[in-house]
Design a protein around this motif. Structure first.
Motif, PDB file in Angstrom:
ATOM      1  N   ASP A 122       0.768  -1.357  -0.044  1.00 56.10           N
ATOM      2  CA  ASP A 122       0.315  -0.091   0.020  1.00 56.10           C
ATOM      3  C   ASP A 122       0.619   0.891   0.092  1.00 56.10           C
ATOM      4  N   ILE A 123       0.566   1.735  -1.278  1.00 53.67           N
ATOM      5  CA  ILE A 123       1.679   2.975  -0.843  1.00 53.67           C
ATOM      6  C   ILE A 123       0.034   4.459  -0.519  1.00 53.67           C
ATOM      7  N   MET A 124       0.636   5.536   0.376  1.00 56.73           N
ATOM      8  CA  MET A 124      -0.191   6.451   1.346  1.00 56.73           C
ATOM      9  C   MET A 124       0.254   7.411   1.209  1.00 56.73           C
ATOM     10  N   VAL A 125      -0.147   8.869   0.456  1.00 59.95           N
ATOM     11  CA  VAL A 125       0.248  10.005   0.759  1.00 59.95           C
ATOM     12  C   VAL A 125      -0.407  10.887   1.563  1.00 59.95           C
ATOM     13  N   GLY A 126      -0.469  11.694   1.667  1.00 61.43           N
ATOM     14  CA  GLY A 126      -1.174  12.726   3.103  1.00 61.43           C
ATOM     15  C   GLY A 126      -0.566  13.863   3.516  1.00 61.43           C
ATOM     16  N   GLY A 127      -1.338  14.101   4.017  1.00 59.55           N
ATOM     17  CA  GLY A 127      -0.747  15.703   5.358  1.00 59.55           C
ATOM     18  C   GLY A 127      -0.034  14.832   6.531  1.00 59.55           C
ATOM     19  N   ASN A 128      -0.231  14.436   7.024  1.00 65.28           N
ATOM     20  CA  ASN A 128       0.171  13.557   8.345  1.00 65.28           C
ATOM     21  C   ASN A 128      -0.388  11.717   8.186  1.00 65.28           C
ATOM     22  N   SER A 129       0.591  11.267   9.309  1.00 62.71           N
ATOM     23  CA  SER A 129       0.607   9.551   9.137  1.00 62.71           C
ATOM     24  C   SER A 129      -0.742   9.035   8.713  1.00 62.71           C
ATOM     25  N   ARG A 130      -2.077   9.830   9.308  1.00 63.38           N
ATOM     26  CA  ARG A 130      -3.034   9.344   9.640  1.00 63.38           C
ATOM     27  C   ARG A 130      -4.376   9.700   8.365  1.00 63.38           C
ATOM     28  N   ASP A 131      -4.168  10.967   8.139  1.00 64.52           N
ATOM     29  CA  ASP A 131      -4.948  11.244   6.512  1.00 64.52           C
ATOM     30  C   ASP A 131      -3.934  10.655   5.802  1.00 64.52           C
TER      31      ASP A 131
END
Ligand code: BGC
Length: 762
Positions: free
Chosen positions: A743-752
């Motif tokens: 799973d590759i995830m992007v966001g403005g913090n580790s949760r969202d």
């Protein structure tokens, strides 16, 4: 006279090597050191391994100080934490003119986040997520320190820590191995530059090798114990990164690693550091950490000194175990002459590379000291970096930024205090010269508005605790009035204002070395102040000073705006005004998780999957990994921080969902500024390895980019991912990646985060 002539001769002879010393030709260096070492007695060699405390050297009396006698006898390799160009020059003169071989001394110091111009504490620097700025802070620190005689820095501290009870989280780079490694690299580059022999670069020391940040219960100097798989995947990367970046020295830690104190741990100091990672520089103990091995139960001073030397430790900080016992150990065969030679050589090599043999006074420059130390240019950069380190934790109703006008009530024990602004470890700072919050707000407002102030509370109700938390001249000056009176005055002041700014939290020395806390909340006296201020109905902005993540659920729920400023350094008040009034839009992101309460500690984002994961909504479920009384959520997750504007993330798009082998995968994501002002966002990329031979974390930070966006602007952010990013150590310490789903995830913090799944085959 005869001795003086001899020294002069030797000095002359050393100086004739100037051209050799200036080339970076290792053969020339080896020849120089070979010839020097041939002339050294055993005592002189052991003397080079000695880094004693200097005591208080009074200006003008360096040559008559106790330490000068030892220097004259060739019993000292270096000194540390002496501030003052004149003192350093004087004692260096003793070394090069009055000792038999005239070998110059190394001068070290803990230049942890700035020398005289102080930058945010390292945890704050890390929160900027801006590696160019982190490097620039280190460059300036080195520029100032080297003007005043210091050529060796006991920084960076690369200890990953996930326990906010440990006071030294303030000195480090947070909980994450990748972010920690990037910060460590940037600091090493900033201190050492490209050429160590230049007069404005200094040798860096990565510390505390190893695992110092994992002391049990967050209690400083306590036992550390962990599996190798965790060690190599999660705690070792920043130290290793420093070695890859060419760090000149490594400091061993106080704690044990695998049952053997780090300072006497051969596996650590030789097998890992030198054989696995190829480290070529010198190692130094921590302050009396050789002697302390006796307390650890490793034997008497002679035994532990031999243990350290044989483990690969080169220089003995403070304890003089090497100086006083190695000769006897050599005689009875417990150490070998070759190992003493090797340690001595490494120290001489450091001196040579620093250019000390060609000019022992190259780091003593009164002109540079006058012009560069605490220069306006450096202060301006410190102000900018400080503002970048602030993390906006809450901003209900958009209270912030404040308008420049009306009346501001500034209250709290940190509102008008200069000494605490630099935070812990600011050996060479003139604390009184820092800009207070009050001075910063006043100067930003000018004639446009009014600041009225009241003390509000002391640091804490417990005055003994206050004393302990106000060391090194960093007092918050206890106000003797009863607390009810302090609060009454603050409420009265608040009532006259349009908005209240409460400068509260920890004092500088509530974090740092030997500053563990068993309660990580804001001291009760200050909580009571906040309650009283909120009860006035006036809008309250909490300016939070802290050296660690705190448990502040109540504050989060009740105070409308919270700006975490760590300890901002010299320009605290100005930087704060820049952000409070919106001249700078806050963009810092947390390098460590803030828990809801202390019972959740250690709480970190890159935890392992459990066989019994908590329910999706994190509510309690019998027989799942959860508490009865609190959800598993953090209060603020790793990587979190708000802005005065808002950002929206599009769906991440990958170049392929079935990459093969060493192929590079590209992920792009559109990030838009959906608010009304320009701002910066730290775009973070996390990966989860869904299936492995060993258990893998729920997600790991793999890359990040800090971008600027005008109001309404959209940018496409691109990340290139290769199998290098998928590698990990297995339980046999094999470092590789495995094919499968990620799973590759992007966001403005580790949760969202937004996620895309790829199937990567070999
Ligand atoms: C600290 C080190 C520091 C050394 C020298 C020790 O107590 O643990 O971080 O570099 O002192 O000041």
């Amino acid at each position: 006279m005869k001795q003086y002539l001899l020294s002069a001769l030797v000095l002359l002879c050393l100086l004739t090597h100037r051209p050799l010393a200036q080339t970076r030709n290792d053969t020339a260096m080896d020849r120089f050191i070979d010839s020097l070492m041939r002339r050294m007695t055993l005592d002189e060699k052991i003397g080079q391994l000695n880094l004693p405390v200097s005591g208080d050297i009074v200006t003008g009396q360096a040559s008559s100080s106790d330490i000068a006698g030892k220097v004259r006898q060739g019993k000292v390799g270096g000194l540390f934490n002496i501030r003052g160009l004149d003192k350093i020059r004087a004692i260096q003169e003793v070394a090069v003119k009055e000792s038999r071989l005239g070998i110059p001394l190394l001068f070290g110091m803990d230049v942890i986040h700035g020398y005289n111009t102080i930058f945010p504490i390292p945890l704050g620097l890390t929160a900027s997520w801006d590696m160019a700025l982190v490097e620039q802070s280190a460059r300036i620190a080195a520029t100032e320190a080297t003007a005043e005689g210091i050529c060796w820095n006991f920084s960076p501290m690369a200890d990953i820590s996930r326990d906010p009870r440990w006071g030294r989280v303030s000195e480090g780079c947070g909980e994450d191995p990748l972010l920690g490694s990037e910060v460590t690299r940037a600091l090493v580059r900033g201190y050492q530059g490209k050429d160590l022999s230049r007069n404005n670069t200094m040798m860096a020391t990565v510390k505390h090798f190893a695992l110092y940040g994992a002391s049990e219960a967050g209690l400083d100097y306590n036992t550390t114990d962990m599996s190798r798989i965790r060690m190599f995947n999660e705690y070792m990367p920043p130290y290793k990164a420093a070695v890859e970046e060419g760090v000149g020295s490594v400091m061993s830690s106080f704690n044990e690693v695998d049952g053997i104190p780090a300072t006497g741990n051969r596996w650590l100091l030789t097998d890992v550091l030198r054989k696995m990672w190829g480290f070529k520089g010198m190692t130094v103990s921590d302050y009396t950490s050789i002697n302390e091995m006796t307390n650890h139960g490793m034997g008497d001073l002679k035994t532990v000194s031999a243990l350290a030397l044989n483990a690969g430790l080169d220089m003995d900080m403070v304890g003089e175990g090497f100086l006083n016992t190695l000769k006897a150990s050599l005689k009875d065969g417990s150490v070998k002459a070759a190992r003493i030679d090797e340690a001595c050589r490494r120290i001489l090599v450091a001196k040579y590379r620093l250019g000390l043999f060609s000019d022992p006074f190259r780091y003593c420059d009164p002109v540079r000291s006058r012009n560069e130390v605490f220069s306006q240019a450096h202060r301006d950069i410190s102000r900018r970096i400080a503002a970048e380190s602030f993390v906006l934790l809450r901003n209900r109703g958009g209270i912030l930024p404040l308008r420049k006008g009306g009346t501001i009530a500034l209250v709290g024990p940190l509102a008008d205090n200069a000494e605490n602004m630099p935070g812990t470890w600011s050996v060479a700072a003139d604390h009184g010269r820092s800009v207070t919050v009050l001075a910063g707000l006043k100067s930003a407002l000018g004639q446009q508005g009014r600041v009225i102030t009241a003390r509000g509370s002391n640091l804490d109700y417990d005055s003994l605790f206050e004393q302990r938390a106000g060391m090194f001249g960093k007092s918050l000056r206890h106000d003797p009035r009863p607390s009810s009176e302090l609060i009454r005055e603050a409420v009265e002041t608040a009532m006259k204002a349009d908005v209240v700014v409460a400068a509260v939290g920890e004092s500088a020395e509530m974090s740092g070395e030997s500053s563990s806390r068993s309660d990580i909340s804001i001291p009760k006296a200050q909580q009571d102040l906040l309650k009283a201020l909120l009860a006035t109905g006036k809008p309250v902005v909490m300016v939070l000073f802290t050296g660690r993540p705190l448990a502040m659920k109540w504050e989060d729920e009740n105070v409308p705006a919270i700006l975490n400023v760590w300890f901002p350094g010299t320009e605290a008040g100005h930087a704060l005004a820049d952000v409070l009034f919106g001249d700078v839009n806050p963009s810092g992101k947390l390098p460590s998780t803030f828990p809801q309460n202390l019972g959740q500690v250690p709480l970190y984002y890159n935890q392992k999957m459990s066989g019994r994961p908590p329910a999706e909504n994190n509510w309690f479920q019998k027989f799942a990994k959860n508490y009865l009384d609190v959800t598993n959520d953090p209060l603020y997750p790793f990587g979190y921080g708000l802005s005065y504007t808002s950002f929206a993330y599009g769906e991440p798009v990958v170049s392929t969902i079935s990459p093969k082998g060493n192929q590079q995968l590209t992920l792009t994501v559109d990030v838009s500024n959906t608010g009304a002002r320009a701002g910066k966002e730290v775009v973070q990329l996390y990966i989860r390895d869904r299936v492995g031979r060993v258990t893998r974390p729920v997600k790991e930070l793999k890359a990040f980019r800090k971008i600027s966006l005008e109001a309404g602007e959209r940018k496409s952010v691109r990340f290139d991912i290769t199998p290098e990013d998928l590698k990990f150590y297995d339980n046999e310490l094999k470092y590789d990646w495995e094919p499968g789903e990620f799973d590759i995830m992007v966001g403005g913090n580790s949760r969202d985060v937004k996620k895309v799944t790829v199937n990567w085959s070999k």
